[in-house]
Structure formats: structure tokens, C-alpha cells
Design an enzyme around this catalytic site. Structure first.
Site, short mmCIF file in Angstrom:
data_model
loop_
_atom_site.label_atom_id
_atom_site.label_comp_id
_atom_site.label_asym_id
_atom_site.label_seq_id
_atom_site.Cartn_x
_atom_site.Cartn_y
_atom_site.Cartn_z
N HIS A 213 -15.37 111.06 -61.91
CA HIS A 213 -15.33 112.49 -61.60
C HIS A 213 -13.99 113.04 -62.09
O HIS A 213 -13.00 112.30 -62.16
CB HIS A 213 -15.44 112.62 -60.07
CG HIS A 213 -15.55 114.01 -59.54
ND1 HIS A 213 -14.48 114.85 -59.38
CD2 HIS A 213 -16.63 114.70 -59.08
CE1 HIS A 213 -14.88 115.99 -58.85
NE2 HIS A 213 -16.19 115.93 -58.67
N GLN B 267 -18.57 109.10 -53.27
CA GLN B 267 -20.05 109.02 -53.26
C GLN B 267 -20.56 107.74 -52.62
O GLN B 267 -21.75 107.52 -52.55
CB GLN B 267 -20.59 109.11 -54.70
CG GLN B 267 -20.32 110.43 -55.38
CD GLN B 267 -21.10 111.60 -54.78
OE1 GLN B 267 -22.09 111.41 -54.09
NE2 GLN B 267 -20.65 112.80 -55.04
N LYS C 294 -18.72 114.62 -47.67
CA LYS C 294 -19.77 113.87 -48.37
C LYS C 294 -20.29 112.72 -47.52
O LYS C 294 -21.09 111.92 -47.96
CB LYS C 294 -19.23 113.35 -49.70
CG LYS C 294 -18.91 114.47 -50.70
CD LYS C 294 -18.57 113.91 -52.03
CE LYS C 294 -17.87 114.90 -52.92
NZ LYS C 294 -18.76 115.94 -53.46
N CYS D 39 -18.73 118.04 -62.65
CA CYS D 39 -17.32 117.62 -62.69
C CYS D 39 -17.19 116.22 -63.28
O CYS D 39 -16.36 115.42 -62.81
CB CYS D 39 -16.69 117.67 -61.30
SG CYS D 39 -16.67 119.31 -60.60
N ASP E 74 -12.48 105.25 -55.89
CA ASP E 74 -12.95 106.56 -55.45
C ASP E 74 -14.25 106.37 -54.68
O ASP E 74 -15.31 106.13 -55.28
CB ASP E 74 -13.15 107.45 -56.69
CG ASP E 74 -13.79 108.79 -56.34
OD1 ASP E 74 -14.16 109.00 -55.17
OD2 ASP E 74 -13.92 109.62 -57.26
N1 PLP Z 1 -15.11 111.79 -56.74
C1 PLP Z 1 -16.44 111.82 -56.80
C2 PLP Z 1 -17.19 110.61 -57.28
C3 PLP Z 1 -17.13 112.97 -56.42
O1 PLP Z 1 -18.46 113.01 -56.50
C4 PLP Z 1 -16.39 114.10 -55.97
C5 PLP Z 1 -17.09 115.34 -55.61
O2 PLP Z 1 -18.19 115.59 -56.02
C6 PLP Z 1 -15.00 114.00 -55.91
C7 PLP Z 1 -14.40 112.84 -56.30
C8 PLP Z 1 -14.16 115.13 -55.41
O3 PLP Z 1 -14.39 115.33 -54.06
P1 PLP Z 1 -13.73 116.56 -53.29
O4 PLP Z 1 -14.14 117.79 -54.05
O5 PLP Z 1 -14.32 116.50 -51.92
O6 PLP Z 1 -12.26 116.37 -53.29
#
Ligand code: PLP
Length: 435
Positions: free
Chosen positions: A144, A224, A247, A385, A221
Site C-alpha cells: 500500500h 489487512q 480495519k 492506494c 504492515d
Molecule cells: N496498509 C494496507 C495494506 C492498507 O490496506 C491500508 C489501508 O487501506 C493502509 C496500510 C493504510 O491504513 P490507514 O489509512 O488506516 O492508515
């Protein structure tokens, strides 16, 4: 720059049989989520946008209301009953998150706004101190933007280099390439625990072990991942693990950074001010220990408490059954979507979560999403993203249906029925597909 390598011009055939339906009480679970029973413009809501954010169980909403109604106060600094209760609730939530992740203790958990802020914190604190000119930061093509851009900016400032592990046509990571990219220059591996576009779950435990052989730190990360399957950070061996509350069925505006005790202890403050100090004079300041040293200012107290309630909710359910239900849903969705003429499904890794990205022939994905929306079916359309992931497949925009444990095969049928209806054109006298 990523170049398109894969063009999925064949309808993705379901490669695996649909796993057996799990003994998961999905209807009872759905009753915990009042929003799932609402209608949108006359159609029952079908929430297939869990990759963006998940819905909240009543217990989380109640925890937020209870906090504001019964013990609202700032924490750590009041000499009165409500301050003590709020502090207990806030620090209790930290302990819940720590146990949920398998951390060694609550002091390994820093509250942040979410995954994005956690990655920026690590880049701004650990990265500024530890990444040197000539070092390499290893990312993957599954990341992401939140796990790309902060490293790109850090690499620029520190004159380090970004390296990228490519995906194969199924959306799995090319582990041969990963091994070849590791070297003594690798300062950090930053890898997702589950792709928000392809659903891929990389073999993170093995990747962490390999990266550690070269002395690299590893950030995982988990944005998800944590809502889909149990995570044990010590079993993974990760140095950093980051997540977003919203999430994983918790509130927005709150998330967590886990870091190993010895790593956290060496991290310098990234924001300064109240709450994170030990002593302040005009001559200089000394700082609190971790994790408070990394939490300047008043934190998001109520939402931290809400996140604690989300953790309670998750640990209170049979997660093996929930996972089995999701695996069944994922297989079912792949096969059901494959019935759509001209569909291209992105992501067929063996280990995956129920995230289904697709395009249908030359159909405008935005128009198709609008059609689904008019039938109460919430999917996401766009680059999610993760522009480099899509670029590997020669695309810039895809539709994505992302499922959670409260989704049902009926909802998948509703999605597929509405897509087929869009392709056939309007059916006279019928405004939405039968459920
Ligand atoms: N990493 C992953 C894999 C994501 O899917 C997302 C959001 O969709 C993020 C990071 C960023 O999360 P946040 O917008 O809650 O900071």
C-alpha cells in the site's frame, strides 16, 4: 518505475475447489453489527468494502459511548477518580492490543492514528537514526502507498536506495528474487501481511527469518491481516508490526505500532511536547520511557478504549471458524465471479484473504460500481492506494469486493447477479436483482 508485466486476458479459472462451508454462526454474528441490517436507498446494504474499513459491532459503539458518558477525562495526569478510570481504560486497551498481537508486554505497543502514522513514526524515528547513505530498503510490489511513500522520502533524505520484490502473475511474491535482493546493505524489509488488492498473504515468517540473517530489521504492515486471521508478532519475529483499528472492527483514528522492546528503547522521539517528557527546563528536556516517549500530546483516548473493545470482540469469537468461513467465502466468490463473461480476476496466490479485484471486459469499472451502489452493494473502485501493484498488471483502476467474516454467500450471489444484470442491460420492471 514499475512496468506492466502481466495482462490477464483470460477469465481467471478457479484453480482450487471451494473449501467446505464452515460451522460459523454467521447470522448470529451479523446481529452484532446493526449497520448490516440497514437499507440504502431501498436496497439492503451489502457491505463488500471491508478492505477500506470494517463495520463496528455494538460492543465497540457502546464502549465509546460508555467512555464519554461515564469516565471521560484526560489520562496520566489527574488526581481524581475519572482520571484514574480513564487511565485504567486507556492502559487496559494497550494491554489488550499487546496480548492480541502476542507482544511481550503493553510497553511494546504505541498508540497511533493508524497504519499510515505508524509507518511514518518508524521512518521518522528509527529510520532517521539507523538508515545510512548506501543502505537499502527492501519493499514489495504488494505494498500500500502507506508502506512505500514514507520509505521513499526517508531514502531520499538518507541517500539510501529502495529495492522492490516483484509479484508473479498469481500475485504471489517472487521469493527467488527476494533472496537475491537481500544483502548486508539491507537495512529494512517492509512487507505487507496481506495485500489489499490481490489478497496475497506472503510467507512473512520465513521472510523475516531470512532478512534477519543479513542484520536487517523488518516492518510488517498488518492493516489487512489482523481482522482476518490471528497474528503472533513474536512467532513472526517482526521488529515492527503496524495496524489500524478501523480495519479490525474498531474505531477510526486509532491504531497501534508494535515494536520489540529493545528496538523501541533505542528509538528517539519523533514528536515532542506534553506527555512524552521526563523533565523540562529552558536549558533542555529529558524524555519519558517507551512507549510514552513516542506519544506526544493527548492521545485518542476514547478510540483506544473502542479498539480494546474490538479486540475483546475478536478474541471472544472462534477465530478458526471465522477464518474457515472466510476461506469458504473466498473460494465461493472466485468461482461465482468466474461465471461473469469477460471477467479478469486479479490475484490467485495459494495463501490469500477474501479480497477480490476484478475488471469485466471493456466495461467502465466506475459505471459498474455505480450500478452496484444503486443496488445497495458497496465495493470500491480505483487504484486502492496501491498503484505499483496495479501497474504490474498493466492497470490503473480495478473494482474490489473485500469480504469479512460477517459476509455471506448470498451477498456474493447478489454481487454477481448485479454484475450480470449490468452486462445484460436493465431488465424491464426489475430495479434490483433478487436476493
Ligand atoms: N496498509 C494496507 C495494506 C492498507 O490496506 C491500508 C489501508 O487501506 C493502509 C496500510 C493504510 O491504513 P490507514 O489509512 O488506516 O492508515
Amino acid at each position: 518505475m514499475t512496468t506492466a508485466r502481466y495482462w490477464l486476458d483470460r477469465p481467471a479459472a478457479p484453480v482450487v475447489p471451494v473449501p467446505r462451508a464452515a460451522d460459523f454462526p454467521v447470522e448470529a454474528v451479523r446481529r452484532d453489527f446493526p449497520i448490516l441490517h440497514r437499507e440504502v436507498d431501498g436496497a439492503p446494504l451489502v457491505w463488500l468494502d471491508n478492505g477500506s474499513t470494517t463495520q463496528k459491532p455494538l460492543t465497540v459503539v457502546q464502549a465509546l459511548a460508555d467512555f464519554y458518558l461515564t469516565c471521560n477525562s484526560n489520562v496520566h495526569r489527574g488526581a481524581h477518580a475519572l482520571a484514574r478510570r480513564a487511565t485504567d481504560a486507556y492502559e487496559g486497551a494497550r494491554a489488550k492490543v499487546a496480548a492480541f498481537l502476542g507482544a511481550a508486554g503493553p510497553e511494546e505497543v504505541v498508540f497511533v492514528r493508524g497504519t499510515t502514522e505508524a509507518v511514518n513514526l518508524v521512518a521518522g524515528s528509527w529510520g532517521e537514526a539507523e538508515v545510512r547513505a548506501g543502505d537499502e530498503i527492501l519493499l514489495t510490489e504488494l505494498e500500500h502507498h502507506a508502506n512505500i511513500v514514507p520509505w521513499q522520502q526517508l531514502a531520499k533524505r538518507r541517500r539510501a536506495t529502495l529495492k522492490v520484490v516483484p509479484v508473479d502473475p498469481d500475485g504471489a511474491l517472487d521469493l527467488g528474487a527476494f533472496r537475491a535482493l537481500l544483502s548486508q546493505r539491507t537495512a529494512l524489509l517492509a512487507v505487507t501481511h496481506a495485500s489489499n488488492v490481490l489478497g496475497t498473504v506472503p510467507p512473512v515468517r520465513e521472510m523475516v527469518a531470512l532478512a534477519h540473517r543479513y542484520g536487517a530489521r523488518v516492518l510488517v504492515d498488518g492493516a489487512q491481516a489482523v481482522g482476518h486471521f490471528p497474528v503472533d508478532v513474536r512467532d513472526l519475529g517482526a521488529d515492527f508490526y503496524v495496524l489500524s483499528g478501523h480495519k479490525m472492527f474498531g474505531p477510526t483514528g486509532i491504531g497501534a505500532l508494535y515494536a520489540k522492546r529493545e528496538v523501541l528503547a533505542a528509538m528517539r522521539p519523533w514528536q515532542t511536547g506534553g506527555n512524552m517528557i521526563d523533565r523540562v527546563t529552558f536549558g533542555g528536556s529529558t524524555f519519558a520511557g517507551h512507549p510514552h516517549r513516542l506519544e506526544a500530546g493527548t492521545g485518542n483516548i476514547a478510540d483506544a478504549v473502542g479498539l480494546g473493545a474490538a479486540v475483546d470482540y475478536l478474541v471472544g469469537m472462534d477465530r478458526d471458524q471465522a477464518e474457515a468461513h472466510e476461506r469458504h467465502l473466498a473460494g465461493y466468490a472466485c468461482q461465482a465471479l468466474a461465471r461473469v463473461p469477460g471477467i479478469r480476476q486479479f490475484g490467485a496466490a495459494r495463501d490469500r484473504i477474501a479480497v477480490h479485484s476484478f475488471l469485466v471486459g471493456a466495461t467502465d469499472p466506475v459505471a459498474l460500481a455505480a450500478h452496484l451502489d444503486a443496488r445497495g452493494i458497496a465495493v470500491r473502485v480505483g487504484h486502492h492506494c496501491a498503484q505499483p501493484t496495479l501497474a504490474a498488471f498493466g492497470e490503473t483502476v480495478v473494482l474490489r469486493a473485500s469480504l469479512a467474516f460477517y459476509n455471506t454467500t448470498d451477498e456474493v450471489d447478489a454481487l454477481v447477479g448485479a454484475v450480470l444484470e449490468f452486462l445484460d442491460g436493465p431488465v424491464p420492471g426489475q430495479t434490483r436483482p433478487r436476493r
